[in-house]
Design a protein around this motif. Structure first.
Motif, PDB file in Angstrom:
ATOM      1  N   VAL A 213       0.838  -1.203   0.000  1.00 48.45           N
ATOM      2  CA  VAL A 213       0.000   0.000   0.000  1.00 48.45           C
ATOM      3  C   VAL A 213       0.872   1.252   0.000  1.00 48.45           C
ATOM      4  CG1 VAL A 213      -1.664   1.343   1.342  1.00 48.45           C
ATOM      5  CG2 VAL A 213      -1.966  -1.124   1.084  1.00 48.45           C
ATOM      6  N   GLY A 214       1.950   1.240   0.793  1.00 44.18           N
ATOM      7  CA  GLY A 214       2.850   2.394   0.839  1.00 44.18           C
ATOM      8  C   GLY A 214       3.517   2.659  -0.498  1.00 44.18           C
ATOM      9  N   MET A 215       3.968   1.607  -1.164  1.00 46.62           N
ATOM     10  CA  MET A 215       4.594   1.777  -2.476  1.00 46.62           C
ATOM     11  C   MET A 215       3.590   2.304  -3.497  1.00 46.62           C
ATOM     12  SD  MET A 215       7.794   1.011  -2.153  1.00 46.62           S
ATOM     13  CE  MET A 215       8.384   0.717  -3.825  1.00 46.62           C
ATOM     14  N   PHE A 216       2.339   1.845  -3.392  1.00 45.74           N
ATOM     15  CA  PHE A 216       1.297   2.302  -4.321  1.00 45.74           C
ATOM     16  C   PHE A 216       0.970   3.778  -4.086  1.00 45.74           C
ATOM     17  CE2 PHE A 216      -3.249   3.102  -5.089  1.00 45.74           C
ATOM     18  CZ  PHE A 216      -3.310   2.837  -6.454  1.00 45.74           C
ATOM     19  N   LEU A 217       0.810   4.173  -2.819  1.00 47.65           N
ATOM     20  CA  LEU A 217       0.445   5.557  -2.505  1.00 47.65           C
ATOM     21  C   LEU A 217       1.591   6.528  -2.790  1.00 47.65           C
ATOM     22  CD1 LEU A 217      -1.522   5.133   0.856  1.00 47.65           C
ATOM     23  CD2 LEU A 217      -2.467   5.624  -1.394  1.00 47.65           C
ATOM     24  N   MET A 218       2.820   6.075  -2.595  1.00 51.96           N
ATOM     25  CA  MET A 218       3.979   6.960  -2.764  1.00 51.96           C
ATOM     26  C   MET A 218       4.728   6.650  -4.048  1.00 51.96           C
ATOM     27  SD  MET A 218       3.524   8.786  -0.129  1.00 51.96           S
ATOM     28  CE  MET A 218       4.984   9.815  -0.178  1.00 51.96           C
ATOM     29  N   GLU A 219       4.005   6.183  -5.062  1.00 54.52           N
ATOM     30  CA  GLU A 219       4.627   5.867  -6.346  1.00 54.52           C
ATOM     31  C   GLU A 219       5.311   7.113  -6.911  1.00 54.52           C
ATOM     32  OE1 GLU A 219       3.385   3.844 -10.637  1.00 54.52           O
ATOM     33  OE2 GLU A 219       1.857   4.337  -9.148  1.00 54.52           O
ATOM     34  N   GLY A 220       6.563   6.959  -7.300  1.00 53.92           N
ATOM     35  CA  GLY A 220       7.327   8.089  -7.818  1.00 53.92           C
ATOM     36  C   GLY A 220       8.007   8.897  -6.732  1.00 53.92           C
TER      37      GLY A 220
END
Length: 495
Positions: A213-220
């Motif tokens: 979830v963290g990687m998805f929300l903070m993509e880029g």
């Protein structure tokens, strides 16, 4: 009129259901519709239960004694709350928590932050044995970092809680861990070993979920402008240095060496005041005062000010009052026989390890929901269902494991429980807001149920446990005046 000798009745199942319905209606009606304080709603519930008690032929004085007994059984939590309140106030003023936030922002990558927050809080709680202390220190720091990264605060709170309750459930220093083992008549390390079958996979799965979830929300990489501004303002407001972390290191070390938690936390609070005077520009009297009233700091960033303008013993007074009132509800229910009626119902239904698991978790959650504290849940979970385990010859490590799954980890899920109120106040997020993101707790419950019905990791009593049960029975017999065992022990002493 004194009715001590009047024959008393147990509540019927219908009456018990009526009490539960009225409880829920009064609580949610008062809080949601009328917007009254939770404390007042619980006070009203006292009179509702007393009314049922009088109908069942209990005197007011009997119920008052039960109420006070229920409060007494949970007073250990209030001592911890007082100590943690002082700790939070002085550690914010002393720069301990702000330094944690600053270094966290400079070290932790936004994409892995949620997983890192859970792991950091888990390590802190495992080392200290306290979810309250972990949330009030590392937890507050993680909330500041997460909000600086632009993550939803409810999600961050869920990750923080997931980490905090790993240690509360698994640390041999945790009061709930030790108390559950004692009430279940299980060696504490056998209890922890049994819980590991549930907690370890729950921890791993939750960590992976937070990472995804963290990687998805903070993509880029996300927008780090807020994080950079936060670091600059913290540096302008506080003296930021590794030296500021010494009080935290001292407290963790003392708790690892199994020193009593309350005096250690208070000593840590005193160190925070000393640090506030030495490094943050406070006068000595003002620094000591932060233990009572909090820091009252201002950084210029609204959400950081809201996060750091907390702590102090006065910050915990509403929480302490709520816990006292909730414990009183549990004491009243126990006095009028509600727990016994529930235990009899569960005894008829608990015919398999799956049903044993469900009934124990329900009995524990009953203590949280109606008793308002983890301590109450441990009592209801063990005392209502322990005989069911003896009848089936199942190891009591299953009892202790299920009690923690239904009681300890569900405590912060109930808005009026000690854990729910403390976590909401400390982290600044409403209980029902962070609840959907408290993934570790849900995983513990789900895995426990799967094990129960699939028959996985269900141990039978071994020789060690049967000998321990025998010793426990002899101790009980020896504590009852007039028994043969008592007379035998007395004769041995005289010889």
């Amino acid at each position: 009129m004194n009715n001590m000798n009047v024959e008393k009745r147990l509540p019927s199942v219908t009456m018990l259901i009526a009490i539960m319905i009225i409880f829920v209606v009064v609580m949610f009606g008062s809080i949601v519709i009328l917007e009254l304080p939770i404390q007042l709603a619980l006070l009203l519930v006292w009179f509702v239960i007393m009314g049922f008690g009088i109908y069942l032929k209990y005197s007011y004085f009997e119920m008052e004694r039960g109420l006070l007994k229920g409060i007494h059984e949970g007073m250990g939590a209030t001592l911890i709350l007082i100590a943690v309140g002082a700790l939070i106030g002085s550690w914010i003023a002393g720069g301990v928590v702000p330094t944690m936030i600053y270094f966290g922002l400079s070290i932790i990558s936004p994409g892995i932050f949620l997983m890192a927050a859970m792991i950091i809080c888990a390590i802190t709680s495992l080392a200290t044995g306290t979810s309250f202390g972990s949330a009030g220190t590392a937890g507050i720091a993680m909330m500041g970092i997460g909000e600086s990264f632009g993550l939803p605060v409810a999600l961050v709170a869920g990750a923080v809680l997931s980490g905090c309750y790993v240690g509360d459930k698994m640390s041999p220093l945790s009061d709930t861990t030790v108390m559950t083992a004692s009430l279940s008549n299980v060696d504490v390390f056998r209890h922890i070993k049994s819980m590991a079958f549930v907690s370890l996979p729950a921890f791993i799965i939750a960590a992976i979920l937070y990472w995804v979830v963290g990687m998805f929300l903070m993509e880029g990489g996300g927008d780090l402008t807020i994080a950079e501004n936060t670091m600059a303002n913290l540096q302008d407001t506080f003296n930021i240095s590794w030296i500021m972390l010494i009080p935290a290191a001292v407290v963790v070390a003392m708790l690892i060496f199994k020193l009593p938690s309350v005096p250690v936390i208070i000593f840590g609070a005193l160190l925070g005041s000393i640090w506030a005077a030495l490094f943050q520009g406070y006068g000595i009297i003002e620094a000591l005062g932060t233990m009572y009233t909090g820091s009252g700091v201002s950084t210029g960033i609204e959400f950081i000010d809201n996060l750091l303008d907390r702590g102090g013993i006065t910050f915990m007074l509403d929480v302490i009052l709520l816990i006292i009132l909730a414990l009183g509800v549990g004491g009243l229910l126990q006095t009028i026989g509600a727990f016994k009626v529930i235990g009899d119902i569960f005894a008829k239904w608990a015919t398999s390890t799956g049903n044993l698991t469900v009934t124990t978790m329900l009995a524990s959650f009953f203590g949280v929901f109606f008793g308002g504290a983890a301590y109450v849940s441990l009592l209801t979970g063990t005392k209502i269902t322990e005989e069911n385990y003896n009848r089936q010859g199942v190891s009591r490590t299953l009892l202790s494991r299920n009690v923690e799954a239904g009681g300890t980890v569900t405590t912060p899920m109930v808005p009026w429980s000690d854990g729910g109120v403390f976590m909401a106040a400390t982290l600044g997020v409403a209980t029902l807001a962070y609840l959907p993101f408290f993934w570790y707790a849900f995983l513990v419950i789900i895995i426990s149920l799967i094990y129960g019905y699939a028959g996985l990791f269900i141990m039978k009593k071994d020789k060690y446990e049967m000998e321990r049960d025998k010793e426990h029975e002899e101790e009980i017999r020896g504590s009852i005046p007039g028994t043969d065992y008592t007379n035998e022990r007395r004769l041995q002493r005289e010889l």
